[in-house]
Design an enzyme around this catalytic site. Structure first.
Site, PDB file in Angstrom:
ATOM      1  N   ASP A  63     -78.756 -66.451 -11.692  1.00  9.97           N
ATOM      2  CA  ASP A  63     -79.695 -65.375 -12.001  1.00  9.97           C
ATOM      3  C   ASP A  63     -80.580 -65.709 -13.202  1.00  9.97           C
ATOM      4  OD1 ASP A  63     -77.583 -65.294 -13.790  1.00  9.97           O
ATOM      5  OD2 ASP A  63     -76.848 -63.347 -13.163  1.00  9.97           O
ATOM      6  N   ASN A 131     -68.252 -54.089 -15.391  1.00 10.00           N
ATOM      7  CA  ASN A 131     -68.328 -53.098 -14.305  1.00 10.00           C
ATOM      8  C   ASN A 131     -68.091 -53.742 -12.937  1.00 10.00           C
ATOM      9  OD1 ASN A 131     -70.677 -54.528 -13.956  1.00 10.00           O
ATOM     10  ND2 ASN A 131     -72.072 -52.794 -14.089  1.00 10.00           N
ATOM     11  N   HIS A 133     -69.567 -56.508 -11.784  1.00 11.34           N
ATOM     12  CA  HIS A 133     -70.692 -57.222 -11.166  1.00 11.34           C
ATOM     13  C   HIS A 133     -70.460 -58.724 -11.176  1.00 11.34           C
ATOM     14  CE1 HIS A 133     -73.143 -57.467 -15.190  1.00 11.34           C
ATOM     15  NE2 HIS A 133     -72.719 -58.675 -14.909  1.00 11.34           N
ATOM     16  N   GLU A 138     -75.154 -55.539  -9.259  1.00 10.92           N
ATOM     17  CA  GLU A 138     -74.545 -54.374  -9.878  1.00 10.92           C
ATOM     18  C   GLU A 138     -73.814 -53.533  -8.819  1.00 10.92           C
ATOM     19  OE1 GLU A 138     -74.353 -54.320 -12.978  1.00 10.92           O
ATOM     20  OE2 GLU A 138     -76.244 -54.348 -14.063  1.00 10.92           O
TER      21      GLU A 138
HETATM   22  C1  GLP Z   1     -74.150 -61.446 -17.106  1.00 13.13           C
HETATM   23  C2  GLP Z   1     -74.374 -62.499 -16.046  1.00 13.13           C
HETATM   24  C3  GLP Z   1     -73.131 -62.747 -15.241  1.00 13.13           C
HETATM   25  C4  GLP Z   1     -71.941 -62.931 -16.154  1.00 13.13           C
HETATM   26  C5  GLP Z   1     -71.730 -61.667 -16.928  1.00 13.13           C
HETATM   27  C6  GLP Z   1     -70.531 -61.735 -17.878  1.00 13.13           C
HETATM   28  O1  GLP Z   1     -74.406 -60.161 -16.688  1.00 13.13           O
HETATM   29  N1  GLP Z   1     -75.446 -62.172 -15.187  1.00 13.13           N
HETATM   30  O2  GLP Z   1     -73.327 -63.883 -14.417  1.00 13.13           O
HETATM   31  O3  GLP Z   1     -70.806 -63.237 -15.404  1.00 13.13           O
HETATM   32  O4  GLP Z   1     -72.879 -61.447 -17.716  1.00 13.13           O
HETATM   33  O5  GLP Z   1     -70.903 -62.303 -19.096  1.00 13.13           O
HETATM   34  P1  GLP Z   1     -69.917 -62.799 -20.198  1.00 13.13           P
HETATM   35  O6  GLP Z   1     -69.316 -64.064 -19.693  1.00 13.13           O
HETATM   36  O7  GLP Z   1     -70.768 -63.050 -21.406  1.00 13.13           O
HETATM   37  O8  GLP Z   1     -68.914 -61.730 -20.403  1.00 13.13           O
END
Ligand code: GLP
Length: 239
Positions: A63, A131, A133, A138
């Protein structure tokens, strides 16, 4: 779904690193799907220090924020270049990213989706949002979704604001690989650490397969390994 609960973040990252090393040793020209976020940072550090040659892989990222250029230090492109790609000798031609800094988003979604259809990932690395995702899919995203533009939830903006100077700087929209495309990868490795991921991890693994928890679709993947630290696994252990 195979679940490995490890003692801590470092052990979690080392197990993931070993699996990736084995995949590349067998197939040096593998296509790998990468995730951003703080969770895979130690894994990327280990990959950068590994004796395995990653210079022949093709990469696809999950993304990108809308409105940030590749040069912007908050963009996911910049994140991947500085935390991994530049360190393991990956050239621009080997990197595939959805571009969040263009006017025709519909066309960009189609371009990325077509590329994904033509390049099956050997392995997809995933983190998980608190959440539930995955990528930026989402809650309530249809399971058959392909690359699309998403309005980020308040929860995600709040979670991701820790990486920005100011909460108002967090982009409100992103372009993301869809759930159908994530599921196309031959193998999936999902990483999670910390207490704030415990509920999402439990719901993903043992809850009903529901669009309320996008990651729950992974229960249907034939080769998905979930590697978590004991904090993220606390609710699983209790159950
Ligand atoms: C973002 C990314 C996800 C990632 C998530 C968790 O929203 N789009 O791909 O898995 O954050 O992030 P973190 O690893 O910093 O908790």
């Amino acid at each position: 779904m195979k679940i490995i609960i490890t003692e801590n973040y470092d052990k979690m990252s080392k197990i993931a690193n070993k699996i990736i090393e084995q995949i590349i040793s067998k197939k040096p020209k593998s296509t790998i799907g990468f995730a951003t976020g703080t969770t895979p940072l130690r894994l990327y550090d280990l990959m950068a220090k590994s004796s395995v040659d990653y210079s022949k892989i093709t990469t696809f990222n999950l993304d990108e924020y809308i409105g940030l250029s590749k040069e912007n230090e908050q963009s996911y492109f910049y994140f991947m270049k500085s935390n991994l790609f530049d360190k393991i000798g990956i050239k621009t031609e080997q990197i595939n990213f959805a571009n969040g800094d263009i006017k025709d988003y519909k066309k960009e979604c189609e371009r990325y989706s077509n590329l994904l259809n033509n390049h099956q990932r050997d392995v997809q690395i995933l983190g998980i949002g608190s959440n539930g995702h995955i990528a930026f899919n989402e809650p309530k995203t249809p399971f058959n979704s392909i690359t699309h533009i998403v309005k980020l939830t308040k929860n995600t903006i709040k979670d991701n604001s820790r990486l920005f100077d100011n909460k108002n700087d967090v982009p409100k929209y992103a372009i993301t690989m869809g759930l159908k495309e994530i599921m196309q990868s031959k193998k999936i490795i999902l990483l999670a650490n910390g207490e704030n991921k415990a509920k999402a991890v439990f719901d993903m693994s043992y809850g009903p397969i529901s669009i309320k928890v996008p990651a729950s679709i992974l229960q249907l993947h034939p080769d998905c390994t979930v590697i978590i630290d004991k904090n993220a696994g606390s609710l699983i252990k209790k159950a």
